[in-house]
Write a protein that holds these residues in place. Structure first.
Motif: not given
Length: 248
Positions: A115-119, A122-128, A201-204
């Motif tokens: 779940s965390l890896l999926r997030q 998705l966070n990085l995809a949203s930024n891109s 959040q990605v960094h965390g």
């Protein structure tokens, strides 16, 4: 407090999955139906905006539960990313090409929370996506890395051992030095209605997986995030990683 954190995290994960479906579906309708009337477009944009606001609250719950809700298991990252590919293709508009790269290694196993890896992805995809309003390329790359006495100076932040190098790259607008300096800070954002929790959040999540994260970016040159995660199978024979296989 730990029990409350676990409860909050469990609800947050479930609610976040629902929100992602709502946001992605509204976006897909907008992209695939360019001739919708203005009122319908406005309603769909409102759905996306309110969905993202709700997602901000989910991020806060996830941050609250971060230390109490990590369910790690063996994950084969290439298969994990390929399973996520359909969702990513629906998330990005048609003018963004998605490319998955890997070296000659057949497996990229880590110990992680799905779940965390999926997030994370998705966070990085949203930024891109936000960085490529005119379209471009979104690249996910996997490569095995062995850190030993011969190359420790080049990877001074990593201990000796085997790692999976995860590269997430886009061809978007990039960041200047000042933006890059603050990019990992909670609540920092250059976007008016963003929470500023994406990269933080990605960094965390990376730190929760005992990994290291690097951020490379220049204005008009795109952004590259490189993540090093400890390999699950430490006794797997190291293979020659010259060249990539491409799945675009």
């Amino acid at each position: 407090l730990a029990i409350v954190g676990q409860l909050a995290g469990g609800i947050a994960h479930q609610f976040n999955n629902i929100l992602n479906v709502i946001i992605v579906t509204a976006d897909a309708i907008l992209v695939s139906n360019p001739h919708l009337d203005e009122e319908t477009k406005r309603w769909l944009k409102n759905i996306k905006e309110e969905g993202r606001r709700a997602a901000d609250l989910v991020y806060r719950l996830l941050d609250f539960s971060r230390h109490s809700l990590v369910e790690k298991r063996k994950i084969e990252l290439f298969s994990f990313i390929k399973n996520l590919e359909k969702e990513l293709r629906e998330f990005f508009p048609p003018n963004v090409e998605i490319c998955i790269e890997r070296d000659q290694k057949s497996e990229y196993s880590i110990q992680g929370d799905p779940s965390l890896l999926r997030q994370l992805f998705l966070n990085l995809a949203s930024n891109s996506k936000d960085a490529m309003p005119e379209g471009g390329k979104f690249i996910l790359g996997l490569k095995e890395l062995t850190v030993d006495e011969g190359n420790m100076l080049s990877f001074s932040t990593l201990s000796q051992g085997k790692y999976i190098e995860v590269k997430i790259e886009d061809t978007g607008i990039g960041m200047d030095e000042e933006t890059k300096k603050h990019a990992l800070e909670p609540f920092f954002s250059t976007k008016k209605k963003a929470s500023g929790l994406g990269l933080s959040q990605v960094h965390g999540i990376v730190k929760q997986h005992r990994g290291i994260m690097k951020l490379e970016s220049q204005p008009s040159q795109g952004t590259k995030v490189i993540i090093y995660l400890p390999e699950y199978e430490t006794k797997v024979k190291n293979e020659n990683s010259s060249g990539y296989k491409y799945f675009c």
